[in-house]
Motif scaffolding. Structure first.
Motif, PDB file in Angstrom:
ATOM      1  N   GLU A   1       1.275   4.680   1.080  1.00  0.00           N
ATOM      2  CA  GLU A   1       0.658   5.493   2.122  1.00  0.00           C
ATOM      3  C   GLU A   1       1.303   6.863   2.135  1.00  0.00           C
ATOM      4  O   GLU A   1       2.523   6.976   2.177  1.00  0.00           O
TER       5      GLU A   1
ATOM      6  N   VAL B   1       0.846  -1.179   0.000  1.00  0.00           N
ATOM      7  CA  VAL B   1       0.000   0.000   0.000  1.00  0.00           C
ATOM      8  C   VAL B   1       0.880   1.228   0.000  1.00  0.00           C
ATOM      9  O   VAL B   1       1.791   1.361   0.808  1.00  0.00           O
TER      10      VAL B   1
ATOM     11  N   TYR C   1      -4.273   6.269   1.309  1.00  0.00           N
ATOM     12  CA  TYR C   1      -3.801   4.898   1.062  1.00  0.00           C
ATOM     13  C   TYR C   1      -4.175   4.532  -0.364  1.00  0.00           C
ATOM     14  O   TYR C   1      -5.357   4.468  -0.705  1.00  0.00           O
TER      15      TYR C   1
ATOM     16  N   ASP D   1      -8.805   8.726   6.744  1.00  0.00           N
ATOM     17  CA  ASP D   1      -8.007   7.718   6.051  1.00  0.00           C
ATOM     18  C   ASP D   1      -8.667   7.471   4.713  1.00  0.00           C
ATOM     19  O   ASP D   1      -9.642   6.717   4.620  1.00  0.00           O
TER      20      ASP D   1
END
Ligand code: AVJ
Length: 329
Positions: free
Chosen positions: A9, A7, A19, A143
């Protein structure tokens, strides 16, 4: 559990983490060719939503005839504290297909969760909407997950605290056929995780006249929205649909309890699909959307069959639309 791919990030602000789960680029030409040459030609409803289509959808939601959006918004406004009381501590709100992240604002204002986790396939749309959201809600950790939520329902959930509330408004669940729906609801159950819950909107069965009007608005916005899928294909694939010779068709199929939308060829259509040419005969209908309508009892049963425990259901005084709350355990 499926092994998560690496991922990417990125910290984009004090309360905004991005993400990137690299949703696989689908081969649009291949997919469209397959669905237009099928025995019953069809197109996936995702092709409605290019930039123009998203704007047309927003316009539809303001018409007199299209009741779902405003009815659901009123239910959320009216019952948000009652719903919150049923939830206990809702630390995280997760929203698959969050798009412009508009509907969740009311819940962020009233519930003040620690975290909001939108999942959205369109990177640009996600970046744009969460940048603004993170400024408007500096106390909420955002997020942002760029992913195809149908494939990513098992993803970054693992390292988050329990008590996720999955928010799936708009009766988008109505786009799924019964079999797909049960698999998808199980995916939402997994995303919510132990101690989690699902808050989901479901449009209700009602007189056909009301439903037919909602998908045949007098201003012609739904027609333009449906036809826009063809402009989208023309722009992306240069397939040369003669859009002026295609007609919007929408009707309530009472047996299947769904609105069906189609695009009907008013004359033969010669299409260019990569190296292939295909002809759709005049009169052919391309099936572009199903929008299933539910009963409170039937939908509650579907939630239970997917492993949820129903916790509450709220409807408007005309029984147009329902909001369901269910917990994962
Ligand atoms: C976004 C799938 C819930 O089915 O009512 C609106 C899409 N199509 N008008 C719906 C839609 C035509 C909408 N959903």
């Amino acid at each position: 559990m499926k092994q998560a791919m690496p991922v990417n990030e990125q910290q984009l602000g004090p309360n905004l983490t991005f993400y990137d789960l690299h949703p696989p680029a689908t081969d649009m030409l291949e997919e469209v060719t397959r669905s237009l040459t099928a025995p019953r030609p069809h197109l996936h409803p995702k092709y409605f939503y290019d930039e123009a289509g998203s704007r047309l959808f927003d316009a539809i939601t303001t018409t007199e005839e299209y009741y779902p959006t405003r009815t659901e918004a009123a239910l959320l406004a009216r019952y948000s504290s009652e719903i919150q009381a049923q939830l206990g501590h809702a630390n995280t709100i997760a929203e698959p297909g969050a798009g412009s992240c508009q509907k969740v604002r009311l819940l962020l204002e009233r519930w003040s969760p620690e975290r909001y986790m939108p999942l959205e396939i369109s990177r640009d749309c996600l970046l744009q909407s969460t940048r603004q959201l993170s400024r408007d809600f500096p106390e909420v950790q955002i997020d942002a997950v760029c992913a195809d939520y149908c494939q990513a329902l098992s993803l970054p959930a693992d390292n988050l605290p329990g008590g996720r509330v999955v928010f799936f408004p708009g009766s988008t669940i109505g786009n799924f056929d019964p079999a797909e729906r049960s698999a998808f609801l199980r995916g939402l159950h997994h995303l919510a995780g132990p101690g989690g819950a699902l808050l989901i909107g479901a449009d209700l069965q009602k007189e056909a006249s009301r439903l037919n009007a909602a998908y045949n608005d007098a201003q012609g916005l739904t027609a333009a929205f449906n036809l826009n899928a063809l402009h989208h294909l023309n722009n992306a694939l240069d397939c040369q649909f003669d859009v002026n010779n295609m007609r919007h068709v929408a009707f309530y199929n009472e047996t299947a309890q769904r609105i069906e939308m189609h695009l009907e060829c008013l004359c033969d259509q010669q299409l260019h699909l990569g190296h292939h040419q295909i002809t759709l005969k005049g009169g052919t209908r391309i099936h572009t959307e199903n929008s299933y309508k539910f009963t409170v009892e039937g939908f509650t049963r579907e939630l239970m069959d997917a492993g949820f425990r129903p916790r509450g259901c709220w409807t408007d005084s005309d029984d147009l639309f329902s909001l369901h709350l269910a917990s994962t355990d």
